[in-house]
Design an enzyme around this catalytic site. Structure first.
Site, PDB file in Angstrom:
ATOM      1  N   ASP A 225       3.740   0.575  12.346  1.00  0.00           N
ATOM      2  CA  ASP A 225       2.521  -0.060  11.840  1.00  0.00           C
ATOM      3  C   ASP A 225       2.347  -1.497  12.341  1.00  0.00           C
ATOM      4  O   ASP A 225       1.266  -2.072  12.170  1.00  0.00           O
ATOM      5  CB  ASP A 225       2.514  -0.055  10.301  1.00  0.00           C
ATOM      6  CG  ASP A 225       2.221   1.341   9.752  1.00  0.00           C
ATOM      7  OD1 ASP A 225       1.972   2.257  10.555  1.00  0.00           O
ATOM      8  OD2 ASP A 225       2.263   1.511   8.522  1.00  0.00           O
TER       9      ASP A 225
ATOM     10  N   ARG B  50      -9.044  -0.558   4.315  1.00  0.00           N
ATOM     11  CA  ARG B  50      -8.200   0.480   3.703  1.00  0.00           C
ATOM     12  C   ARG B  50      -6.834  -0.086   3.323  1.00  0.00           C
ATOM     13  O   ARG B  50      -6.162   0.431   2.449  1.00  0.00           O
ATOM     14  CB  ARG B  50      -7.986   1.631   4.691  1.00  0.00           C
ATOM     15  CG  ARG B  50      -9.177   2.565   4.820  1.00  0.00           C
ATOM     16  CD  ARG B  50      -8.817   3.739   5.693  1.00  0.00           C
ATOM     17  NE  ARG B  50      -7.462   4.186   5.377  1.00  0.00           N
ATOM     18  CZ  ARG B  50      -6.648   4.799   6.218  1.00  0.00           C
ATOM     19  NH1 ARG B  50      -7.034   5.075   7.436  1.00  0.00           N
ATOM     20  NH2 ARG B  50      -5.442   5.161   5.846  1.00  0.00           N
TER      21      ARG B  50
ATOM     22  N   LYS C 111       0.834  -1.209   0.000  1.00  0.00           N
ATOM     23  CA  LYS C 111       0.000   0.000   0.000  1.00  0.00           C
ATOM     24  C   LYS C 111       0.862   1.250   0.000  1.00  0.00           C
ATOM     25  O   LYS C 111       0.680   2.149  -0.818  1.00  0.00           O
ATOM     26  CB  LYS C 111      -0.897  -0.006   1.247  1.00  0.00           C
ATOM     27  CG  LYS C 111      -1.561   1.332   1.543  1.00  0.00           C
ATOM     28  CD  LYS C 111      -2.530   1.237   2.701  1.00  0.00           C
ATOM     29  CE  LYS C 111      -1.983   1.665   4.038  1.00  0.00           C
ATOM     30  NZ  LYS C 111      -1.657   3.079   4.191  1.00  0.00           N
ATOM     31  N   ASN C 112       1.816   1.296   0.934  1.00  0.00           N
ATOM     32  CA  ASN C 112       2.579   2.536   1.105  1.00  0.00           C
ATOM     33  C   ASN C 112       3.554   2.800  -0.039  1.00  0.00           C
ATOM     34  O   ASN C 112       4.072   3.911  -0.150  1.00  0.00           O
ATOM     35  CB  ASN C 112       3.315   2.526   2.457  1.00  0.00           C
ATOM     36  CG  ASN C 112       2.348   2.664   3.621  1.00  0.00           C
ATOM     37  OD1 ASN C 112       1.153   2.852   3.412  1.00  0.00           O
ATOM     38  ND2 ASN C 112       2.859   2.556   4.835  1.00  0.00           N
TER      39      ASN C 112
ATOM     40  N   CYS D 192      -5.094  20.595  11.763  1.00  0.00           N
ATOM     41  CA  CYS D 192      -4.957  22.008  11.400  1.00  0.00           C
ATOM     42  C   CYS D 192      -4.037  22.147  10.191  1.00  0.00           C
ATOM     43  O   CYS D 192      -3.276  21.252   9.868  1.00  0.00           O
ATOM     44  CB  CYS D 192      -4.395  22.799  12.564  1.00  0.00           C
ATOM     45  SG  CYS D 192      -2.699  22.398  12.902  1.00  0.00           S
TER      46      CYS D 192
ATOM     47  N   ARG E 287       2.450  20.586  13.917  1.00  0.00           N
ATOM     48  CA  ARG E 287       2.258  19.318  13.234  1.00  0.00           C
ATOM     49  C   ARG E 287       0.870  19.270  12.636  1.00  0.00           C
ATOM     50  O   ARG E 287       0.006  20.012  13.037  1.00  0.00           O
ATOM     51  CB  ARG E 287       2.424  18.198  14.258  1.00  0.00           C
ATOM     52  CG  ARG E 287       3.814  18.169  14.763  1.00  0.00           C
ATOM     53  CD  ARG E 287       3.876  17.385  15.999  1.00  0.00           C
ATOM     54  NE  ARG E 287       3.829  15.959  15.647  1.00  0.00           N
ATOM     55  CZ  ARG E 287       3.913  14.986  16.524  1.00  0.00           C
ATOM     56  NH1 ARG E 287       4.048  15.252  17.792  1.00  0.00           N
ATOM     57  NH2 ARG E 287       3.871  13.742  16.153  1.00  0.00           N
TER      58      ARG E 287
HETATM   59  C1  UD1 Z   1       3.809   6.895   6.571  1.00  0.00           C
HETATM   60  C2  UD1 Z   1       2.999   5.652   6.320  1.00  0.00           C
HETATM   61  C3  UD1 Z   1       2.438   5.108   7.616  1.00  0.00           C
HETATM   62  C4  UD1 Z   1       3.556   4.881   8.618  1.00  0.00           C
HETATM   63  C5  UD1 Z   1       4.389   6.155   8.770  1.00  0.00           C
HETATM   64  C6  UD1 Z   1       5.622   5.967   9.657  1.00  0.00           C
HETATM   65  C7  UD1 Z   1       2.084   5.966   4.099  1.00  0.00           C
HETATM   66  C8  UD1 Z   1       0.877   6.177   3.253  1.00  0.00           C
HETATM   67  N1  UD1 Z   1       1.901   5.972   5.434  1.00  0.00           N
HETATM   68  O1  UD1 Z   1       2.931   7.892   7.102  1.00  0.00           O
HETATM   69  O2  UD1 Z   1       1.789   3.869   7.347  1.00  0.00           O
HETATM   70  O3  UD1 Z   1       3.001   4.563   9.874  1.00  0.00           O
HETATM   71  O4  UD1 Z   1       4.866   6.591   7.486  1.00  0.00           O
HETATM   72  O5  UD1 Z   1       6.405   4.936   9.181  1.00  0.00           O
HETATM   73  O6  UD1 Z   1       3.162   5.746   3.600  1.00  0.00           O
HETATM   74  N2  UD1 Z   1       5.250  14.587  11.375  1.00  0.00           N
HETATM   75  C9  UD1 Z   1       5.323  15.903  11.751  1.00  0.00           C
HETATM   76  N3  UD1 Z   1       5.314  16.857  10.772  1.00  0.00           N
HETATM   77  C10 UD1 Z   1       5.238  16.539   9.449  1.00  0.00           C
HETATM   78  C11 UD1 Z   1       5.183  15.188   9.076  1.00  0.00           C
HETATM   79  C12 UD1 Z   1       5.186  14.218  10.066  1.00  0.00           C
HETATM   80  O7  UD1 Z   1       5.385  16.220  12.923  1.00  0.00           O
HETATM   81  O8  UD1 Z   1       5.244  17.461   8.612  1.00  0.00           O
HETATM   82  C13 UD1 Z   1       5.223  13.533  12.416  1.00  0.00           C
HETATM   83  C14 UD1 Z   1       3.908  12.754  12.398  1.00  0.00           C
HETATM   84  O9  UD1 Z   1       2.890  13.433  13.107  1.00  0.00           O
HETATM   85  C15 UD1 Z   1       4.320  11.458  13.036  1.00  0.00           C
HETATM   86  C16 UD1 Z   1       5.760  11.255  12.522  1.00  0.00           C
HETATM   87  O10 UD1 Z   1       6.207  12.549  12.123  1.00  0.00           O
HETATM   88  O11 UD1 Z   1       4.358  11.583  14.425  1.00  0.00           O
HETATM   89  C17 UD1 Z   1       5.877  10.269  11.374  1.00  0.00           C
HETATM   90  O12 UD1 Z   1       5.150  10.742  10.272  1.00  0.00           O
HETATM   91  P1  UD1 Z   1       5.527  10.388   8.772  1.00  0.00           P
HETATM   92  O13 UD1 Z   1       6.829   9.643   8.722  1.00  0.00           O
HETATM   93  O14 UD1 Z   1       5.408  11.618   7.964  1.00  0.00           O
HETATM   94  O15 UD1 Z   1       4.374   9.377   8.394  1.00  0.00           O
HETATM   95  P2  UD1 Z   1       3.381   9.411   7.165  1.00  0.00           P
HETATM   96  O16 UD1 Z   1       4.117   9.756   5.925  1.00  0.00           O
HETATM   97  O17 UD1 Z   1       2.173  10.180   7.516  1.00  0.00           O
END
Ligand code: UD1
Length: 416
Positions: A304, A397, A22-23, A116, A121
């Site tokens: 995950d 999903r 998926k990812n 937000c 974040r």
């Molecule tokens: C992706 C995966 C998800 C997985 C996650 C971490 C997809 C579709 N989803 O999610 O399944 O659990 O990586 O391996 O690929 N954060 C911030 N600011 C930002 C971006 C992220 O604070 O701008 C924080 C998030 O709130 C979270 C952490 O960083 O606490 C990890 O987020 P991120 O690595 O961005 O995960 P996703 O890309 O959303």
């Protein structure tokens, strides 16, 4: 069919084919927006998140054909960069369309995918990196408008290796003027898959698989034929399903290289793991030994699969400590597992102690998110008697057909 009914207590046996990731599929589908010709993406899983991404791409003007072997996407006619509200809401991965659309159309209007918009974040890392590449953002009646007069390469350093932000920087970087040097990039295998897809389309990206990526921008991207790798998280789900029920299972085509931290935990639990060309073969102990688990960015243990380990350890032979370092609120299944007789002590918001009990009993529980939902299905397989897991659309999903897959492994599972 919003619930799954499970008659637990049967050890999983046999083999199961692992669906495509998926990812990896989602950002690769987004990346087709950058191609001037049509692409065939093979092995995309047939899951709700992929259907949502496909309808988003259609709404942007892509022509899409589902074929037996994959999804053919032709983005040559895309002009519109406004994403429909409902399609974005609730689908955080629609965020990777931001980098692709900025690259393609130089502007994007989108709903914030939950939470937000500008400020703290959770998308601050995306916005600040794209800002350094010449993208400006304004908020208009709750929607995010991004535009760029000149998208250019930049030296970007991520304070945390966000998967989504890394994808957006890569997607914007391949069409930007000049080079982007990204330090602190996420190293998840799905990022490498995205880079490999873009490279096949003609992009020049160095450092794939490392924390330092150099993206040479400004190259014309053609279409390609690409096969999405198997889903390491789905493979991990079925692996822990096997560990929880004391079974022995072959995970066909499971990506062993990408699962080292997961296999290490299975070994700590007392499992036996063998790899061959066919996939990963796992043999579980009668009850799992306790583990110490801390989630971390790749190559650390994936967040995950944290709830899967938590569910399995409710029947462990000792006390396991599980610490979640990536996301907040990822212990929401504890309350549901307690209905099944689990004994879990919440230490602080980021860690729990799981005291293994001899038996779980079936109960009516509710999935509130994707992986936690899958973990409740596994708990149902482990429990004595009948378990009903409600809220299964969350699970759909990310899993093509979790009921069918567990049935193939001998479980008594039905959608109701
Ligand atoms: C992706 C995966 C998800 C997985 C996650 C971490 C997809 C579709 N989803 O999610 O399944 O659990 O990586 O391996 O690929 N954060 C911030 N600011 C930002 C971006 C992220 O604070 O701008 C924080 C998030 O709130 C979270 C952490 O960083 O606490 C990890 O987020 P991120 O690595 O961005 O995960 P996703 O890309 O959303």
């Amino acid at each position: 069919m919003d619930s799954i009914r499970i008659q637990g207590g049967i050890a999983l046996q046999g083999k199961v084919r692992i669906q495509g990731s998926k990812n990896a599929s989602l950002p690769i589908l987004a990346a087709t927006l950058l191609c001037e010709e049509s692409s065939l993406i093979r092995n995309c899983p047939r899951i709700a998140d992929v259907y949502s991404m496909v309808s988003l791409l259609k709404s942007l003007g892509c022509s899409i054909r589902w074929q037996e072997t994959g999804i053919a996407v032709d983005s040559s006619q895309v002009q519109r960069a406004e994403m429909p509200r409902d399609a974005v809401r609730g689908m955080r991965s629609s965020l990777c369309l931001l980098g692709a659309l900025i690259g393609r159309c130089k502007e994007v209007v989108m709903e914030h995918p939950g939470g937000c918009v500008i400020g703290e974040r959770p998308i601050d890392l995306h916005l600040s990196a794209l800002g350094q590449m010449g993208v400006e953002f304004v908020e208009e009646s709750g929607r995010l408008k991004a535009f760029s007069h000149r998208l250019h390469g930049a030296a970007v350093s991520l304070p945390f290796p966000s998967v989504g932000a890394t994808e957006n920087i890569i997607l914007a970087g391949v069409t930007a003027d000049g080079n982007t040097v990204l330090e602190g990039a996420a190293r998840e295998p799905e990022i490498s898959a995205l880079c490999r897809f873009l490279q096949r389309c003609g992009a020049w990206i160095e450092g794939v698989g490392t924390g330092r990526l150099v993206i040479h921008g400004g190259r014309r991207l053609c279409g390609t034929d690409f096969t999405v790798p198997a889903d390491r998280i789905v493979a991990g789900t079925y692996l822990f399903g096997c560990m929880g029920t004391g079974g022995s299972v072959l995970l066909e085509q499971a990506p062993e290289d990408e699962m080292q931290s997961v296999l290490a935990v299975a070994l700590q639990m007392g499992g036996h793991v063998y790899s061959s060309e066919e996939g990963i073969y796992v043999q579980a102990p009668a009850r799992p030994a306790a583990v110490e688990l801390v989630t971390a960015p790749y190559p650390g243990f994936p967040t995950d699969l944290q709830s899967l380990v938590l569910a399995v350890e409710t029947r462990g032979t000792g006390c396991s400590r599980i610490e979640e370092r990536i996301f907040e609120n990822r212990f929401r299944i504890v309350e549901e597992l307690e209905k099944m007789g689990a004994s879990v002590e919440t230490r602080e918001s980021k860690s729990v102690l799981v005291h293994g009990v001899e038996t779980l009993r079936g109960a009516c529980v509710e999935a509130r998110e994707l992986r936690g939902g899958a973990a409740l299905v596994v708990a149902g397989l482990m429990a004595e008697g009948e378990t009903i897991v409600a809220g299964c659309p969350y699970i759909y999903r990310g899993y093509e057909n979790i009921g069918r897959d567990f049935r193939e492994l001998g479980a008594r599972v039905a959608s109701v």
